[in-house]
Design an enzyme around this catalytic site. Structure first.
Site, PDB file in Angstrom:
ATOM      1  N   LYS A  55      19.361  28.291  16.787  1.00  0.00           N
ATOM      2  CA  LYS A  55      18.861  27.910  15.281  1.00  0.00           C
ATOM      3  C   LYS A  55      18.421  26.641  15.168  1.00  0.00           C
ATOM      4  CE  LYS A  55      19.758  32.137  13.347  1.00  0.00           C
ATOM      5  NZ  LYS A  55      18.715  33.025  12.650  1.00  0.00           N
ATOM      6  N   TYR A  70      24.166  30.449  20.468  1.00  0.00           N
ATOM      7  CA  TYR A  70      23.308  31.045  19.432  1.00  0.00           C
ATOM      8  C   TYR A  70      22.879  30.094  18.011  1.00  0.00           C
ATOM      9  CZ  TYR A  70      23.094  32.602  14.583  1.00  0.00           C
ATOM     10  OH  TYR A  70      22.715  33.061  13.033  1.00  0.00           O
ATOM     11  N   HIS A  71      24.099  29.421  17.708  1.00  0.00           N
ATOM     12  CA  HIS A  71      24.024  28.350  16.721  1.00  0.00           C
ATOM     13  C   HIS A  71      22.807  27.268  17.200  1.00  0.00           C
ATOM     14  CE1 HIS A  71      27.666  29.933  15.079  1.00  0.00           C
ATOM     15  NE2 HIS A  71      27.115  30.007  13.991  1.00  0.00           N
ATOM     16  N   ASN A  98      14.901  35.166  22.938  1.00  0.00           N
ATOM     17  CA  ASN A  98      14.428  35.787  21.753  1.00  0.00           C
ATOM     18  C   ASN A  98      14.214  34.990  20.528  1.00  0.00           C
ATOM     19  OD1 ASN A  98      14.305  38.896  20.996  1.00  0.00           O
ATOM     20  ND2 ASN A  98      16.016  37.599  19.385  1.00  0.00           N
ATOM     21  N   ASN A 156      34.104  40.824   6.495  1.00  0.00           N
ATOM     22  CA  ASN A 156      33.733  42.121   6.924  1.00  0.00           C
ATOM     23  C   ASN A 156      34.867  42.545   7.809  1.00  0.00           C
ATOM     24  OD1 ASN A 156      31.631  41.816   5.031  1.00  0.00           O
ATOM     25  ND2 ASN A 156      29.864  41.892   6.767  1.00  0.00           N
ATOM     26  N   ASP A 212      10.291  45.001  13.413  1.00  0.00           N
ATOM     27  CA  ASP A 212      11.737  45.184  14.097  1.00  0.00           C
ATOM     28  C   ASP A 212      11.388  45.968  15.448  1.00  0.00           C
ATOM     29  OD1 ASP A 212      14.703  44.881  12.621  1.00  0.00           O
ATOM     30  OD2 ASP A 212      14.720  45.253  14.682  1.00  0.00           O
ATOM     31  N   SER A 221      27.896  27.173  19.061  1.00  0.00           N
ATOM     32  CA  SER A 221      27.611  28.180  19.891  1.00  0.00           C
ATOM     33  C   SER A 221      26.143  28.115  20.535  1.00  0.00           C
ATOM     34  CB  SER A 221      27.899  29.732  19.638  1.00  0.00           C
ATOM     35  OG  SER A 221      26.917  29.817  18.775  1.00  0.00           O
ATOM     36  N   GLU A 239      36.444  25.693  18.773  1.00  0.00           N
ATOM     37  CA  GLU A 239      36.140  24.845  17.395  1.00  0.00           C
ATOM     38  C   GLU A 239      37.410  24.331  16.839  1.00  0.00           C
ATOM     39  OE1 GLU A 239      35.107  28.540  14.983  1.00  0.00           O
ATOM     40  OE2 GLU A 239      37.202  29.438  15.524  1.00  0.00           O
ATOM     41  N   ASP A 274       8.236  43.886  19.487  1.00  0.00           N
ATOM     42  CA  ASP A 274       9.086  42.539  19.858  1.00  0.00           C
ATOM     43  C   ASP A 274       8.167  41.168  19.573  1.00  0.00           C
ATOM     44  OD1 ASP A 274      10.394  40.208  21.180  1.00  0.00           O
ATOM     45  OD2 ASP A 274      11.196  41.930  22.609  1.00  0.00           O
ATOM     46  N   GLN A 320      22.104  29.545   6.145  1.00  0.00           N
ATOM     47  CA  GLN A 320      23.012  30.383   5.626  1.00  0.00           C
ATOM     48  C   GLN A 320      24.383  30.117   6.058  1.00  0.00           C
ATOM     49  OE1 GLN A 320      22.223  34.791   3.818  1.00  0.00           O
ATOM     50  NE2 GLN A 320      22.015  34.596   6.108  1.00  0.00           N
ATOM     51  N   TYR A 344      41.630  33.535  13.916  1.00  0.00           N
ATOM     52  CA  TYR A 344      41.580  32.955  15.239  1.00  0.00           C
ATOM     53  C   TYR A 344      42.341  31.528  15.163  1.00  0.00           C
ATOM     54  CZ  TYR A 344      37.961  36.448  16.513  1.00  0.00           C
ATOM     55  OH  TYR A 344      37.506  37.381  16.746  1.00  0.00           O
ATOM     56  N   THR A 394      21.161  28.584   9.929  1.00  0.00           N
ATOM     57  CA  THR A 394      22.623  28.862   9.619  1.00  0.00           C
ATOM     58  C   THR A 394      23.241  27.540   9.390  1.00  0.00           C
ATOM     59  OG1 THR A 394      24.578  29.546  10.856  1.00  0.00           O
ATOM     60  CG2 THR A 394      22.920  28.773  12.366  1.00  0.00           C
ATOM     61  N   ARG A 419      19.178  45.172  17.504  1.00  0.00           N
ATOM     62  CA  ARG A 419      20.330  45.184  17.340  1.00  0.00           C
ATOM     63  C   ARG A 419      21.021  46.406  17.424  1.00  0.00           C
ATOM     64  NH1 ARG A 419      23.646  42.074  13.612  1.00  0.00           N
ATOM     65  NH2 ARG A 419      25.688  43.525  12.915  1.00  0.00           N
TER      66      ARG A 419
END
Ligand code: NAD
Ligand code: USQ
Length: 391
Positions: free
Chosen positions: A185, A181-182, A118, A240, A31, A179, A328, A74, A208, A255, A144, A35
């Site tokens: 992946k 981010y998605h 990253n 959460n 790591d 997004s 979305e 990293d 996931q 949302y 994801t 984060r």
């Protein structure tokens, strides 16, 4: 088995490291604490107080009598990950080590570039490291469900049989991520598939769903073993966040219409799925995709479940429909297949009122640490809201 866990200081990575270590495996964690930095830069912090990685490893040694080997660096930079793979000689590599937030990736050009550099470069360097130093190792990569988006057809596990102009083939399932981010992946998945096809590596891409939960049997052993738990607009995930909001009487932030439907799973099942996957590796050259979730909910129903469970706990919770900061579909078809992990023996931990109430109990204990200021969604998918038509 020798198991290397990339992102082993994170929400899912740290409990996974303890699970494998407690199961008698030799564990290394990698790591760079990105984060921790990203959350701090956003003015937020984990609800649960979290020890440093060194403190966690010391506590685990005291409690479990087991060693976990730390590698700090990293994976997207220089030759770091190649050196770690060469030295550790893993049989399995569980790769969680990426920027995981969709809103964070949509904040600015710098956030978007950091996310994709990253994630995509980190994974690509890892693939080369495996090719050079551990070609038989099994890569267990966290992807994801959001890679698929929400198409108007059933979602298969990675591949779809297509008939086109009278000919048939089985090809990667189409991807429509929501997004940047998605999307990172999706790029990873293409690179991993390539590495299996062309270099003969073996990998499982775990698509996931959204994870919820605070504790695992190992995190409960000692407060220094707690994992992080975020509830801010960038790094907190739906259930959460709703549970934290319920505890402080903040109207639950659904949302838009709340009909957005997603796959969800308990953190306990993340650990089960990763363990089952590692215990059942694919053949050399094989690229597998497992859809990793246990239940499907829409966001509005999820908020209602939290409201009801909190009501049983004596809390009076309101549900708010705030303007959706994302672009979305708010009402859509959603029917993803998820049989492969079940056929390996996954026993789902289903979301019950008791489970939500146990989350509320833990959150109550840390109530004084909750900051209301970081809850409201401010990160927009577009400079100005243009309505919710997704094309
Ligand atoms: P997390 O941010 O808590 O864990 C990721 C860890 O990787 C962090 O500790 C971070 O510091 C580290 N990291 C990131 N980039 C790194 C780099 N370049 N080098 C070294 N370390 C690096 O996130 P999480 O919620 O535990 O998610 C873990 C993985 O699972 C991520 O890849 C995420 O995309 C995926 N995932 C998470 C969820 C969820 O709901 N939490 C759902 C689906 C998929
Ligand atoms: N949502 C709300 N209110 C909130 C937060 C979220 O209505 O306060 C809605 C979002 O609009 C979205 C859904 O809940 O429709 C899920 O959002 P999320 O923030 O819980 O999850 P997401 O952005 O999709 O990302 C999370 C993890 C990511 C992982 C992904 C799995 O952060 O790492 O990849 O879940 S999945 O959604 O299956 O792609």
């Amino acid at each position: 088995m020798r198991v290397l866990i990339l992102g082993g200081d994170g929400y899912l990575g740290w409990p996974t490291a303890m699970r494998f270590s407690g199961g008698g495996h030799e564990v290394g964690v990698v790591d760079n604490f990105a984060r921790r930095r990203w959350v701090e830069e956003a003015g937020a912090h984990s609800l649960t107080p979290i020890a440093t990685l060194d403190e966690r490893i010391d506590a685990w040694r005291e409690v479990a009598g087991r060693e976990i080997v730390p590698y700090v660096g990293d994976i997207s930079e220089g030759t770091f990950v190649a050196e770690v793979v060469r030295e550790f000689e893993p049989d399995a590599i569980v790769h969680y080590g990426e920027q995981p937030s969709a809103p964070w990736s949509m904040k600015s050009v710098d956030h978007a570039v950091t996310t994709q550099a990253n994630n995509v470069i980190g994974s690509l360097k890892l693939l080369w490291a495996i090719r050079e130093h551990a070609p038989d190792a099994h890569l267990v990569k966290l992807g994801t469900m959001g890679e698929y988006g929400t198409p108007n057809i059933d979602i298969e596990e990675g591949f779809i049989e297509i008939e086109h102009n009278g000919r048939r083939d089985t090809l990667p399932f189409p991807k429509l991520p929501g997004s940047l981010y998605h999307l990172s992946k999706v790029h990873d998945s293409n690179n991993i598939h390539f590495a299996c096809r062309v270099w003969g590596l073996r990998a499982t891409d775990l698509n996931q769903g959204v994870v919820y939960g605070i504790e695992t049997p190992e995190t409960r052993l000692d407060e220094r073993l707690a994992t992080r738990f975020d509830y801010d607009e960038l790094f907190g995930t739906a259930l959460n966040r709703f549970a934290v909001q319920a505890v402080i009487g903040y109207p639950l932030t659904v949302y838009g219409k709340g009909g957005q439907t997603r796959g969800f799973l308990n953190i306990l099942d993340t650990l089960q799925c990763v363990e089952l996957t590692a215990a059942n590796p694919p053949a050399a050259g094989e690229y597998r995709v497992f859809n990793q979730f246990t239940e499907v909910f829409n966001v509005g129903d999820l908020a209602e479940k939290v409201r009801h469970a909190a009501g049983e706990h004596g809390m009076d919770v309101q549900v708010d429909h705030v303007t959706n900061p994302r672009l979305e579909l708010e009402e859509h078809y959603y029917n993803p297949t998820h049989t492969k992990l079940l056929s390996l023996g996954l026993r789902p931990t289903l979301l019950s009122e008791t489970l939500i109430e146990s989350m509320l109990d833990v959150i109550q204990r840390h109530r004084d640490r909750i900051s209301e200021d970081v809850i409201a969604p401010v990160t927009q998918w577009r400079p100005e809201p243009l309505g919710q038509t997704l094309t």
